[in-house]
Scaffold this active site. Sequence first.
Site, PDB file in Angstrom:
ATOM      1  N   HIS A 207       0.841  -1.193   0.000  1.00  0.00           N
ATOM      2  CA  HIS A 207       0.000   0.000   0.000  1.00  0.00           C
ATOM      3  C   HIS A 207       0.879   1.247   0.000  1.00  0.00           C
ATOM      4  CE1 HIS A 207       1.161  -0.547   4.187  1.00  0.00           C
ATOM      5  NE2 HIS A 207       0.859   0.721   4.406  1.00  0.00           N
ATOM      6  N   ASP A 209       0.785   5.210   1.886  1.00  0.00           N
ATOM      7  CA  ASP A 209       0.115   5.913   2.979  1.00  0.00           C
ATOM      8  C   ASP A 209      -0.567   7.158   2.419  1.00  0.00           C
ATOM      9  OD1 ASP A 209       1.071   4.045   4.808  1.00  0.00           O
ATOM     10  OD2 ASP A 209       2.905   5.196   5.201  1.00  0.00           O
ATOM     11  N   HIS A 264       4.782   0.091  -0.060  1.00  0.00           N
ATOM     12  CA  HIS A 264       5.532  -0.728   0.883  1.00  0.00           C
ATOM     13  C   HIS A 264       4.639  -1.796   1.496  1.00  0.00           C
ATOM     14  CE1 HIS A 264       3.792   2.699   3.034  1.00  0.00           C
ATOM     15  NE2 HIS A 264       3.832   1.994   4.145  1.00  0.00           N
ATOM     16  N   ARG A 274       7.873  -8.719  15.408  1.00  0.00           N
ATOM     17  CA  ARG A 274       8.236  -7.372  14.955  1.00  0.00           C
ATOM     18  C   ARG A 274       7.266  -6.375  15.576  1.00  0.00           C
ATOM     19  NH1 ARG A 274      10.502  -4.190  10.756  1.00  0.00           N
ATOM     20  NH2 ARG A 274       9.106  -2.503  10.089  1.00  0.00           N
TER      21      ARG A 274
END
Length: 340
Positions: A207, A209, A264, A274
């Site tokens: 996607h 941002d 990304h 993570r």
Amino acid sequence: MVVHSQSAALDHCSLIKTCKPTATVFNGIPVVNLGDPQAKTLIVKACEEFGFFKLVNHGVPMEFISELETEALRFFNLPQSDKDKAGPPDPFGYGCKMIGSNGDVGWVEYLLLNTNPQITSHQTHTVFRENPESFRSAVNDYVQAVKRMAFEVVELVADGLRIEPRDALSRLLRDDKSDSCFRLNHYPPCPELQALSGRNLIGFGEHTDPQIISVLRSNNTSGLQICLKDKTWVSAPPDQTSFFINVGDALQVMTNGRLRSVRHRVLADPKNSRLSMIYFGGPPLSEKIVPFPSLMAKGEESLYKEFTWWEYKTSAYKSRLADYRLGLFEKRSASAVAGL
């Protein structure tokens, strides 16, 4: 999101996309020292080429980062029933695997928090009420420090592009009605699936941002990938002491495509969890998103129709993650826009 068996792992992950592990670690990500006299030039160059760069010497105290990481992990390690009290997201609050309301899923659990005290969010209040005061304190200290750094970054962008006044971008983030938010993402390991299929789970699908700027910090677990201009996906080496800065869709429009929002995604690690923290700097809902006149050559036209941030945000929320959201707002077809 604790999985106790291989069969349960497969059932748990059946709707989540996977991809083959990539050995391509990209060491060409631009690194900018915030104190460098050439920072404005380096930032603009990085945003033109990648829409993405790593920021060092950023001025955010490491104790703020460490304290928030401790508090975030404490929350994500709570029993599922306790975490669920902070959900379902509205869009603020706790979410697990479901990303938005349009069918996107990922191997992730998250907290999305409102950062503007002028905007009331019931779920944000619930998160703070149901957790120790140390959690609220850690979030506030971190967010305020990251905001100050983000203001400086976008002012350097304005300097590098010779946009006047210098606070043309930062004032939108400082505004009392700024539509900014803060997200904590937790990607648990899933070794069972990797062992069975040899593939990585998609933690958060590809996607861009939608906001002006995104400021990301993560622990030392890899997973973040960016898409280069040639459509190659490469992994960004993790660095828990630095920040990664993303150009958002709104900034792409405001520079008439000169700076590019970066596509990304995040892959879940099969062995290690993570944790990432992202500040999304957005303008007030009523702000018109148009190119700065000073960036337009004589006779040059905007590549985009005029729209408000509310209109774009509303459209983005109706889309799927991987959709090219700006396509609906272009004056020309996507294929006619250079580089897209």
